[in-house]
Design a protein around this motif. Structure first.
Motif, PDB file in Angstrom:
ATOM      1  N   THR A 239       0.808  -1.218   0.000  1.00  0.00           N
ATOM      2  CA  THR A 239       0.000   0.000   0.000  1.00  0.00           C
ATOM      3  C   THR A 239       0.844   1.272   0.000  1.00  0.00           C
ATOM      4  O   THR A 239       1.923   1.326   0.598  1.00  0.00           O
ATOM      5  N   GLU A 240       0.297   2.301  -0.656  1.00  0.00           N
ATOM      6  CA  GLU A 240       0.940   3.626  -0.697  1.00  0.00           C
ATOM      7  C   GLU A 240      -0.095   4.698  -0.374  1.00  0.00           C
ATOM      8  O   GLU A 240      -1.231   4.638  -0.830  1.00  0.00           O
ATOM      9  N   ILE A 241       0.314   5.689   0.386  1.00  0.00           N
ATOM     10  CA  ILE A 241      -0.520   6.854   0.642  1.00  0.00           C
ATOM     11  C   ILE A 241       0.337   8.110   0.519  1.00  0.00           C
ATOM     12  O   ILE A 241       1.459   8.168   1.042  1.00  0.00           O
ATOM     13  N   VAL A 242      -0.187   9.091  -0.201  1.00  0.00           N
ATOM     14  CA  VAL A 242       0.388  10.430  -0.210  1.00  0.00           C
ATOM     15  C   VAL A 242      -0.721  11.401   0.179  1.00  0.00           C
ATOM     16  O   VAL A 242      -1.839  11.310  -0.346  1.00  0.00           O
ATOM     17  N   ALA A 254      -2.846  12.226   9.899  1.00  0.00           N
ATOM     18  CA  ALA A 254      -2.071  11.188  10.581  1.00  0.00           C
ATOM     19  C   ALA A 254      -2.858   9.883  10.661  1.00  0.00           C
ATOM     20  O   ALA A 254      -2.302   8.793  10.475  1.00  0.00           O
ATOM     21  N   ALA A 255      -4.161   9.988  10.909  1.00  0.00           N
ATOM     22  CA  ALA A 255      -4.989   8.784  11.010  1.00  0.00           C
ATOM     23  C   ALA A 255      -4.993   8.017   9.694  1.00  0.00           C
ATOM     24  O   ALA A 255      -4.902   6.787   9.679  1.00  0.00           O
ATOM     25  N   ASP A 256      -5.101   8.723   8.563  1.00  0.00           N
ATOM     26  CA  ASP A 256      -5.056   8.066   7.263  1.00  0.00           C
ATOM     27  C   ASP A 256      -3.698   7.413   7.025  1.00  0.00           C
ATOM     28  O   ASP A 256      -3.610   6.297   6.480  1.00  0.00           O
ATOM     29  N   MET A 257      -2.633   8.092   7.401  1.00  0.00           N
ATOM     30  CA  MET A 257      -1.293   7.556   7.178  1.00  0.00           C
ATOM     31  C   MET A 257      -1.064   6.294   8.010  1.00  0.00           C
ATOM     32  O   MET A 257      -0.514   5.299   7.524  1.00  0.00           O
ATOM     33  N   VAL A 258      -1.506   6.316   9.242  1.00  0.00           N
ATOM     34  CA  VAL A 258      -1.365   5.134  10.099  1.00  0.00           C
ATOM     35  C   VAL A 258      -2.228   3.990   9.564  1.00  0.00           C
ATOM     36  O   VAL A 258      -1.799   2.826   9.535  1.00  0.00           O
ATOM     37  N   ALA A 259      -3.442   4.325   9.125  1.00  0.00           N
ATOM     38  CA  ALA A 259      -4.354   3.303   8.616  1.00  0.00           C
ATOM     39  C   ALA A 259      -3.758   2.563   7.427  1.00  0.00           C
ATOM     40  O   ALA A 259      -3.832   1.330   7.345  1.00  0.00           O
ATOM     41  N   GLN A 260      -3.171   3.279   6.487  1.00  0.00           N
ATOM     42  CA  GLN A 260      -2.584   2.612   5.319  1.00  0.00           C
ATOM     43  C   GLN A 260      -1.262   1.934   5.680  1.00  0.00           C
ATOM     44  O   GLN A 260      -0.932   0.875   5.132  1.00  0.00           O
ATOM     45  N   ALA A 261      -0.517   2.516   6.600  1.00  0.00           N
ATOM     46  CA  ALA A 261       0.771   1.940   6.992  1.00  0.00           C
ATOM     47  C   ALA A 261       0.609   0.595   7.690  1.00  0.00           C
ATOM     48  O   ALA A 261       1.508  -0.251   7.635  1.00  0.00           O
ATOM     49  N   GLU A 262      -0.547   0.367   8.330  1.00  0.00           N
ATOM     50  CA  GLU A 262      -0.713  -0.885   9.072  1.00  0.00           C
ATOM     51  C   GLU A 262      -0.934  -2.092   8.166  1.00  0.00           C
ATOM     52  O   GLU A 262      -0.928  -3.225   8.625  1.00  0.00           O
ATOM     53  N   HIS A 263      -1.101  -1.872   6.859  1.00  0.00           N
ATOM     54  CA  HIS A 263      -1.276  -2.996   5.942  1.00  0.00           C
ATOM     55  C   HIS A 263      -0.057  -3.905   5.895  1.00  0.00           C
ATOM     56  O   HIS A 263      -0.179  -5.123   5.816  1.00  0.00           O
ATOM     57  N   ASP A 264       1.140  -3.291   5.899  1.00  0.00           N
ATOM     58  CA  ASP A 264       2.334  -4.054   5.542  1.00  0.00           C
ATOM     59  C   ASP A 264       3.567  -3.270   5.995  1.00  0.00           C
ATOM     60  O   ASP A 264       3.595  -2.043   5.867  1.00  0.00           O
ATOM     61  N   LEU A 268       4.071   2.455   2.069  1.00  0.00           N
ATOM     62  CA  LEU A 268       4.686   3.774   1.908  1.00  0.00           C
ATOM     63  C   LEU A 268       3.710   4.850   2.361  1.00  0.00           C
ATOM     64  O   LEU A 268       2.541   4.849   1.957  1.00  0.00           O
ATOM     65  N   ALA A 269       4.174   5.785   3.199  1.00  0.00           N
ATOM     66  CA  ALA A 269       3.334   6.883   3.669  1.00  0.00           C
ATOM     67  C   ALA A 269       4.093   8.194   3.532  1.00  0.00           C
ATOM     68  O   ALA A 269       5.207   8.327   4.051  1.00  0.00           O
ATOM     69  N   HIS A 326      -2.887   5.894  -3.323  1.00  0.00           N
ATOM     70  CA  HIS A 326      -3.935   6.689  -2.688  1.00  0.00           C
ATOM     71  C   HIS A 326      -3.429   8.120  -2.537  1.00  0.00           C
ATOM     72  O   HIS A 326      -2.303   8.328  -2.084  1.00  0.00           O
ATOM     73  N   LEU A 327      -4.270   9.089  -2.863  1.00  0.00           N
ATOM     74  CA  LEU A 327      -3.898  10.494  -2.724  1.00  0.00           C
ATOM     75  C   LEU A 327      -5.029  11.257  -2.059  1.00  0.00           C
ATOM     76  O   LEU A 327      -6.182  11.191  -2.506  1.00  0.00           O
ATOM     77  N   THR A 328      -4.694  11.986  -0.999  1.00  0.00           N
ATOM     78  CA  THR A 328      -5.649  12.878  -0.352  1.00  0.00           C
ATOM     79  C   THR A 328      -5.243  14.322  -0.610  1.00  0.00           C
ATOM     80  O   THR A 328      -4.070  14.680  -0.464  1.00  0.00           O
TER      81      THR A 328
END
Length: 424
Positions: A239-242, A254-264, A268-269, A326-328
């Motif tokens: 997973t990737e989040i920017v 921060a909540a979104d970054m932690v949520a995607q980071a917990e996948h694996d 990438l955050a 993913h992009l916010t």
């Protein structure tokens, strides 16, 4: 998470980090290519025997456990599911289906000139394989995200492979098979061996025309390796989040970054902003919110980045350069500058988790900068657009000489004659 300015004394360090992120797709899968190639070759040679051997080693599959999950098992899982989760699955399935139906291309034809008609017809793929991860977490949402658009497209045979499928995943399989059209086969197989089985076929698992779905580095590397023989959707790896923000809420980001980071641990955050105060606030929030989440802590420590740019325009350019999964962004106006991304989430009230589960757009998205060349999984991945053309004799006599001229200019006399012989 370390904060790095893209200008001033840290400009060179920032650029080096950005270049490394640009190369993340090829760099990541290279780590496992050797092992993956061995597994693929073994499954091609030994079929079920190899699949069982790897599944026993990596997933604890018993010697007597059938690879194929029975309909009775799926129904039992559904019956044991809470009404709350059943309602959530039904809503997710309905939204995914509605979105896919809107995406379906249509057949059409038109006449550029009298007697000449051209157009397109739409046909579903014959069979697809849907990979549903099942390692750290059960992912029933991925089963719905991959199977539902295939059903909307009209795919006749749908294969699902998932290692150690949890009750929730089997419940999603039941709603997909029982409450929608299409034959769905579910196998308790994962990893590169599942990709190999779907690509090459074994005694139990028949080969498919195309493999879709996300997975870890081994699954992603395997999909890329078999893509010369079997269609794939895209490399859909960790997973990737920017988040690109000037005015966002630090706690929400921060909540979104932690949520995607917990996948694996390989997730990438990244936060990109020109506002130093926001960068510092998000860094503090991430540390606080990830405190009890070991996987998120690992991935954020290894792949977490906060880039502070000189301007909002630079932040936007850097975002497109990274082409995130993913992009916010802050507002609807920001969508105008977005060129490269898998899926975009707008504003404070669109947490990325909504897209992971309920919204309807697919959560199987391009990683490793593949957002430069395509979007996420869609119904378009399960259909073929076939072009059609026909002429009357009069139209061929009218337009044919132009084809003859082009063919002869290229030295392809047979092409020219194939037209000329019909004009007599």
């Amino acid at each position: 998470m370390k904060i790095v300015q893209t200008f001033g004394e840290t400009a060179a360090a920032a650029e080096a980090a950005i270049v490394q992120l640009e190369q993340r797709g090829a760099t990541n899968t290279a780590k496992v290519d050797g092992v993956v190639q061995e597994i693929l070759a073994d499954v091609r040679a030994r079929g079920d025997q190899a699949v069982r051997s790897y599944s026993a080693k990596f997933d604890g599959l018993g010697d007597e456990t059938p690879l194929l999950v029975s309909r009775e098992e799926m129904q039992a899982a559904w019956d044991e599911t809470s009404e709350e989760l059943k309602a959530a699955m039904r809503l997710a399935q309905a939204n995914i289906r509605a979105f896919a139906e809107k995406q379906l291309p249509r057949a059409w034809s038109f006449r550029p000139s009298e007697g000449m008609e051209v157009g397109q017809i739409i046909r579903p793929l014959g069979s697809v394989g849907c990979y549903v991860p099942g390692g750290r977490y059960p992912l029933p949402s991925t089963l719905l995200m991959t199977v539902t658009p295939a059903q909307v497209a009209g795919v006749e045979r749908i294969v699902v492979c998932s290692p150690k499928p949890a009750r929730e995943t089997l419940a999603a399989a039941w709603i997909a098979t029982h409450e929608a059209a299409g034959v769905v086969e579910v196998y308790r197989v994962g990893g590169a061996q599942a990709v190999a089985a779907m690509a090459y076929g074994t005694e139990t698992i028949g080969a498919v025309d195309k493999i879709v779905g996300p997975g870890n580095l081994y699954v992603t590397a395997a999909k890329v390796a078999v893509s010369q023989e079997t269609g794939i959707d895209m490399p859909a790896g960790p997973t990737e989040i920017v988040v690109t923000s000037e005015v966002g809420d630090a706690a929400g980001i921060a909540a979104d970054m932690v949520a995607q980071a917990e996948h694996d641990p390989e997730a990438l955050a990244v936060l990109i902003t020109s506002q130093t105060a926001l960068a510092e606030a998000v860094a503090a929030e991430v540390e606080k919110q990830a405190a009890g989440n070991e996987i998120a802590k690992q991935s954020l420590a290894a792949q977490g980045h906060i880039f502070v740019t000189e301007s909002a325009a630079e932040a936007q350019a850097l975002t497109n350069r990274l082409a995130p999964e993913h992009l916010t962004v802050d507002s609807g106006a920001d969508v105008r500058w977005v060129k490269n991304a898998g899926s975009v989430f707008i504003g404070h009230y669109a947490p990325q988790s909504m897209g992971d589960y309920i919204s309807g757009p697919n959560h199987v998205l391009p990683t490793g900068r593949n957002g430069r060349v395509r979007g996420g999984l869609s119904v378009l991945d399960f259909v073929k657009v076939i072009t059609v053309q026909q002429y009357t004799q009069a139209a061929l006599r009218e337009v044919g000489p132009h084809t003859i001229a082009l063919a002869e200019a290229e030295g392809l006399v047979g092409h020219a004659e194939s037209v000329r012989v019909r004009m007599r």
